[in-house]
Write a protein that holds these residues in place. Structure first.
Motif, PDB file in Angstrom:
ATOM      1  N   ALA A  28       0.829  -1.218   0.000  1.00 34.39           N
ATOM      2  CA  ALA A  28       0.000   0.000   0.000  1.00 34.39           C
ATOM      3  C   ALA A  28       0.858   1.261   0.000  1.00 34.39           C
ATOM      4  O   ALA A  28       0.503   2.259  -0.623  1.00 34.39           O
ATOM      5  CB  ALA A  28      -0.940   0.001   1.202  1.00 34.39           C
ATOM      6  N   GLN A  29       1.981   1.212   0.682  1.00 35.15           N
ATOM      7  CA  GLN A  29       2.829   2.400   0.772  1.00 35.15           C
ATOM      8  C   GLN A  29       3.410   2.823  -0.566  1.00 35.15           C
ATOM      9  O   GLN A  29       3.764   3.983  -0.737  1.00 35.15           O
ATOM     10  CB  GLN A  29       3.954   2.158   1.779  1.00 35.15           C
ATOM     11  CG  GLN A  29       3.438   2.068   3.193  1.00 35.15           C
ATOM     12  CD  GLN A  29       4.549   1.819   4.167  1.00 35.15           C
ATOM     13  OE1 GLN A  29       5.370   2.688   4.381  1.00 35.15           O
ATOM     14  NE2 GLN A  29       4.579   0.623   4.733  1.00 35.15           N
ATOM     15  N   THR A  30       3.493   1.905  -1.504  1.00 34.98           N
ATOM     16  CA  THR A  30       4.112   2.227  -2.794  1.00 34.98           C
ATOM     17  C   THR A  30       3.089   2.551  -3.886  1.00 34.98           C
ATOM     18  O   THR A  30       3.464   2.789  -5.030  1.00 34.98           O
ATOM     19  CB  THR A  30       5.015   1.074  -3.266  1.00 34.98           C
ATOM     20  OG1 THR A  30       4.222  -0.085  -3.474  1.00 34.98           O
ATOM     21  CG2 THR A  30       6.123   0.785  -2.261  1.00 34.98           C
ATOM     22  N   LEU A  31       1.813   2.564  -3.539  1.00 30.55           N
ATOM     23  CA  LEU A  31       0.784   2.906  -4.523  1.00 30.55           C
ATOM     24  C   LEU A  31       0.832   4.390  -4.864  1.00 30.55           C
ATOM     25  O   LEU A  31       1.229   5.205  -4.028  1.00 30.55           O
ATOM     26  CB  LEU A  31      -0.602   2.559  -3.973  1.00 30.55           C
ATOM     27  CG  LEU A  31      -0.891   1.081  -3.743  1.00 30.55           C
ATOM     28  CD1 LEU A  31      -2.212   0.915  -3.016  1.00 30.55           C
ATOM     29  CD2 LEU A  31      -0.888   0.339  -5.066  1.00 30.55           C
ATOM     30  N   PRO A  34      -1.677   6.002  -1.876  1.00 31.43           N
ATOM     31  CA  PRO A  34      -1.694   4.947  -0.863  1.00 31.43           C
ATOM     32  C   PRO A  34      -2.770   5.108   0.210  1.00 31.43           C
ATOM     33  O   PRO A  34      -3.105   4.144   0.893  1.00 31.43           O
ATOM     34  CB  PRO A  34      -0.304   5.053  -0.237  1.00 31.43           C
ATOM     35  CG  PRO A  34       0.101   6.473  -0.447  1.00 31.43           C
ATOM     36  CD  PRO A  34      -0.521   6.878  -1.763  1.00 31.43           C
ATOM     37  N   ARG A  71       6.387  10.494  -2.694  1.00 31.33           N
ATOM     38  CA  ARG A  71       6.062   9.117  -3.093  1.00 31.33           C
ATOM     39  C   ARG A  71       7.092   8.138  -2.571  1.00 31.33           C
ATOM     40  O   ARG A  71       8.291   8.340  -2.698  1.00 31.33           O
ATOM     41  CB  ARG A  71       6.001   9.055  -4.610  1.00 31.33           C
ATOM     42  CG  ARG A  71       5.682   7.680  -5.151  1.00 31.33           C
ATOM     43  CD  ARG A  71       4.654   7.753  -6.246  1.00 31.33           C
ATOM     44  NE  ARG A  71       4.609   6.678  -7.185  1.00 31.33           N
ATOM     45  CZ  ARG A  71       4.377   5.402  -6.889  1.00 31.33           C
ATOM     46  NH1 ARG A  71       4.241   5.024  -5.674  1.00 31.33           N
ATOM     47  NH2 ARG A  71       4.293   4.502  -7.836  1.00 31.33           N
TER      48      ARG A  71
END
Length: 140
Positions: A28-31, A34, A71
Motif C-alpha cells: 500500500a505504501q508504494t501505490l 496509498p 512518493r
C-alpha cells in the motif's frame, strides 16, 4: 453486442493472516495514492509514533503527514519476527524505505527499527493498532 461496464474499484479484502496484513501494508505504501489502502489496514484507534523528532499521531493525522512527504517507491523489511498472542500479533523488523521528497531527485533512503502491533477482528481481519518507527542512522 453488449458492452461490459467498467469494473468499479473494490475495497481490498480483509487480511486473513498477519503475514497478509504485513504484505498489504508494504504494498500500500508504494501505490500512487496509498491513502485508501493504508486506511483500510488501520484500526480506528491506531497510534503511530515516528520520525526523528518523535511525532505521536492518530491514524488520520499520520495519513495527512504521510501524504505530504512524497512518493514511496520501495519498502523492504529485514530480520522480521512475529509474536502472536491470541488475537494480537507483534511484528518487529528493520525497514528500509525509498521516499522521493523531491520528485525529480533520487529517492531518499530511510532506515528504521519498526514495531507493528496488529489486532484481529472477525469483520475487518488484521488491523494495525500501534506502529513505532525509530529511525536508524546509516553506518559509517
Amino acid at each position: 453486442m453488449t458492452a461490459t461496464p467498467p469494473s468499479l474499484p473494490t475495497a481490498p479484502a480483509a487480511p486473513a493472516t498477519v503475514e497478509e496484513a504485513e504484505a498489504a501494508w508494504r504494498a500500500a505504501q508504494t501505490l500512487p495514492d496509498p491513502e485508501p489502502a493504508l486506511r483500510s489496514l488501520l484500526h480506528p484507534d491506531c497510534v503511530i509514533v515516528h520520525s526523528a523528532v518523535g511525532h505521536l499521531h492518530s491514524a488520520d493525522e499520520w495519513l495527512r503527514y504521510a501524504g505530504r512527504l512524497g512518493r514511496t517507491s520501495q519498502v523492504d523489511t529485514f530480520e522480521v519476527t512475529v509474536r502472536r498472542f491470541g488475537s494480537t500479533a507483534v511484528v518487529s523488523c528493520l525497514q528500509e524505505m525509498r521516499v522521493a521528497f523531491v520528485p525529480e531527485l533520487t529517492p531518499f533512503v530511510i532506515q528504521a527499527a519498526v514495531t507493528r502491533v496488529w489486532v484481529e477482528s472477525p469483520s475487518d481481519g488484521w488491523q494495525l493498532s500501534h506502529l513505532q518507527m525509530a529511525r536508524r542512522m546509516p553506518p559509517g
